[in-house]
Design a protein around this motif. Structure first.
Motif, short mmCIF file in Angstrom:
data_model
loop_
_atom_site.label_atom_id
_atom_site.label_comp_id
_atom_site.label_asym_id
_atom_site.label_seq_id
_atom_site.Cartn_x
_atom_site.Cartn_y
_atom_site.Cartn_z
N GLU A 61 1.05 -1.34 0.48
CA GLU A 61 0.30 -0.01 0.03
C GLU A 61 1.28 1.72 -0.07
O GLU A 61 -0.08 2.15 -0.53
N LEU A 62 1.97 0.98 0.20
CA LEU A 62 2.91 2.20 0.53
C LEU A 62 4.00 2.85 -1.41
O LEU A 62 4.28 3.52 -1.35
N THR A 63 3.23 1.36 -1.86
CA THR A 63 4.41 1.49 -3.64
C THR A 63 3.64 3.04 -4.37
O THR A 63 5.02 3.36 -4.71
N ASP A 64 2.59 3.39 -3.87
CA ASP A 64 2.25 4.73 -5.14
C ASP A 64 3.54 5.72 -4.34
O ASP A 64 3.04 7.04 -5.15
N ALA A 65 3.19 5.87 -2.64
CA ALA A 65 3.94 7.53 -2.12
C ALA A 65 5.38 7.33 -2.09
O ALA A 65 6.02 8.41 -1.41
N PRO A 67 9.33 7.44 -2.91
CA PRO A 67 10.35 8.46 -3.53
C PRO A 67 10.32 8.00 -4.91
O PRO A 67 10.83 6.76 -5.20
N GLU A 68 10.51 8.36 -5.87
CA GLU A 68 10.61 7.92 -7.05
C GLU A 68 11.37 6.80 -7.68
O GLU A 68 11.39 6.23 -8.15
N SER A 69 12.82 6.97 -6.96
CA SER A 69 14.01 6.51 -7.33
C SER A 69 14.15 5.48 -6.76
O SER A 69 15.01 4.83 -5.91
N LEU A 70 13.05 4.90 -5.46
CA LEU A 70 12.80 3.96 -4.52
C LEU A 70 12.49 3.06 -5.25
O LEU A 70 11.52 2.95 -6.04
N ASP A 71 12.88 1.51 -5.04
CA ASP A 71 12.04 0.35 -5.86
C ASP A 71 11.75 0.26 -5.20
O ASP A 71 11.72 -0.44 -3.71
N PRO A 72 9.80 -0.38 -5.41
CA PRO A 72 9.59 -1.31 -4.66
C PRO A 72 9.79 -2.82 -4.31
O PRO A 72 9.34 -2.83 -3.15
N GLY A 73 10.34 -3.12 -4.97
CA GLY A 73 10.99 -4.63 -4.74
C GLY A 73 12.54 -4.59 -4.28
O GLY A 73 12.51 -5.33 -3.50
N THR A 74 12.88 -2.93 -3.85
CA THR A 74 13.91 -3.24 -2.84
C THR A 74 14.03 -2.49 -1.41
O THR A 74 15.06 -2.28 -0.80
#
Length: 470
Positions: A61-65, A67-74
């Motif tokens: 649920e945090l994926t959309d918020a 920072p752009e250069s943070l990968d949701p997978g890492t």
């Protein structure tokens, strides 16, 4: 979300029953069992390792918020941490204590890349007034200033004390591990206490050259606080006290910027502006305060508005030289001598600038790139980037004050009333971050950290990890 693939190895157990061959060398019969394990035909089917989720992965649920250069997978996340600081690959933050979440706090140390909890501190002895990444015993670490109650011999008449506590980044050593409830809570390597004094002052001034807490100063590397006069007599012209904007400590001096009007001097009054330095006992060491007669119906009619910044052992003034604040004059002074100075980027690298007085330009704050080459400051209606060695100032085109939160050698991360953005330090170009993504609050080399605030009754998260743009 990041999935770490565990390796599952299948072990083949072979039960070998040794049978005698009746003393001959013949091949075993069909009724006999060979003592050699049968060969296994190789399979082309890929193994399916067990998938596990890291303990600190970012919830979907945090994926959309993020920072752009943070990968949701890492990326990693921790709920309900406060006041993060970042130094040399370690994130420090305040964590509520489960037994007393309203008052008790720990400092938590995290690996900035993986989010692994490295160690936690003992319960802090009082309310936190300031937390900062700083040098501890010659290396990176974290320090906190708290107010302490009944702190023993250092306190008189059961008053409250200031306490300075500091931990090196590697406080946990090899035994820190995942600092859960069963793990040890580490004592501070430094714990220095002093009585608050008659004027406790709730604001702590923390500069590169000293921590000023109430009426006492703790210099870098010192083992005790020394008393200072925080309330000296102000500069007076006729019947008028001039306003002083305190910036902090530089060396053995307390630095302020003076700005005020005395109406008795001339028909429309005179405006006084300039730097003022006092010794720790409150005596004036030097000042550069000068006056300019005001014009009718105009205040501060000398024209330029100023922003003034304490940068380590140097004092910086940026003055607009036209009505629209598109051209600027840059002045540096040595804080110890008030002589003109020309600091290099190397002289400033690592300093954390402090705004003394923003003048009519309403500066929101100042950030210095880690290499010392560029300084960013936000102004009403825009922002400026100072090229330190070239001495040039470039306005950033924006309709709102930019609140800068983090900086590296090439980029400022921040926000305006309209949302979050980045600013390129070389070109002074602002680029909006597409909502609902957030800006970084802290950056360090190739990692970034952000505090995602939840709504009322919702969980807030501290998130971080490797930056795609790092």
């Amino acid at each position: 979300m990041r999935n770490i693939r565990g390796r599952a190895t299948a072990l083949l157990a072979v039960a070998a029953v040794a049978l005698t061959a009746c003393g001959d060398d013949s091949e075993p019969s069909a009724d006999e069992t060979s003592t050699e394990a049968p060969s296994e035909e190789p399979s082309d089917d890929p193994s399916t390792p067990e998938e596990t989720t890291p303990a600190f992965s970012c919830p979907p649920e945090l994926t959309d918020a993020l920072p752009e250069s943070l990968d949701p997978g890492t990326c990693w996340s921790h709920p309900d941490l406060e006041r993060p600081a970042l130094a040399d690959g370690t994130v420090f933050a305040l964590e509520p204590d489960a037994s007393d979440p309203t008052t008790a706090r720990h400092i938590l140390a995290l690996d900035a890349e993986t989010g692994e909890r490295l160690w936690k501190s003992e319960v802090l002895p009082g309310q936190v007034s300031a937390l900062r990444a700083t040098e501890v015993d010659g290396g990176p670490g974290v320090a906190v200033v708290v107010t302490e109650d009944n702190a023993g011999d250092a306190v008189t008449e059961a008053s409250t004390a200031w306490g300075y506590l500091a931990w090196p980044a590697d406080a946990g050593g090899d035994d820190g591990g995942n600092a859960g409830s069963e793990d040890p809570a580490f004592e501070a390597e430094e714990h220095i206490t002093v009585a608050q004094g008659e004027n406790p002052h709730t604001e702590v001034f923390w500069t590169d050259q000293g921590v000023l807490a109430g009426d006492f100063l703790l210099k870098p590397g010192a083992t005790e606080f020394v008393p200072v006069n925080r309330d000296p007599e102000p500069m007076v012209v006729g019947a008028y006290d001039l306003d002083e904007f305190f910036a902090g400590v530089s060396g053995d001096l307390m630095i302020s910027y003076v700005r005020g009007i005395a109406y008795e001097v001339s028909e429309d009054g005179d405006t006084y502006v300039g730097w003022l330095a006092r010794t720790l006992d409150g005596a004036e060491a030097w000042n550069t305060v000068t006056s300019t007669p005001n014009e009718e119906d105009l205040l501060f009619a000398e024209g330029p508005n100023h922003t003034t910044i304490l940068v380590g052992p140097y004092l910086l003034t940026i003055a607009a030289t036209d009505e629209n604040a598109t051209a600027f004059e840059v002045t540096w002074l040595d804080a110890a001598t008030h002589e003109p100075a020309t600091p290099s980027a190397a002289d400033l690298a690592g300093a954390q600038p402090v705004i003394a007085d923003s003048g009519g330009l309403a500066a929101a704050g100042a950030l210095l790139s880690p290499d010392g080459t560029r300084l960013f400051t936000g102004w009403s209606g825009g922002a400026l980037i100072l090229d330190v060695e070239a001495g040039t100032v470039t306005p950033v085109a924006t309709d709102f004050t930019i609140q800068g939160s983090a900086i590296d050698d090439s980029t400022v991360f921040g926000a305006t009333e309209n949302g979050t953005l980045t600013v390129d330090l070389a070109g002074a170009e602002a680029t909006a971050i597409e909502p609902p993504h957030e800006s970084f609050d802290l950056v360090d080399d190739e990692v970034g950290v952000a505090l995602l605030q939840g709504g009322v009754g919702e969980t807030s998260y501290l998130v971080g990890g490797p930056r795609a743009d790092g």
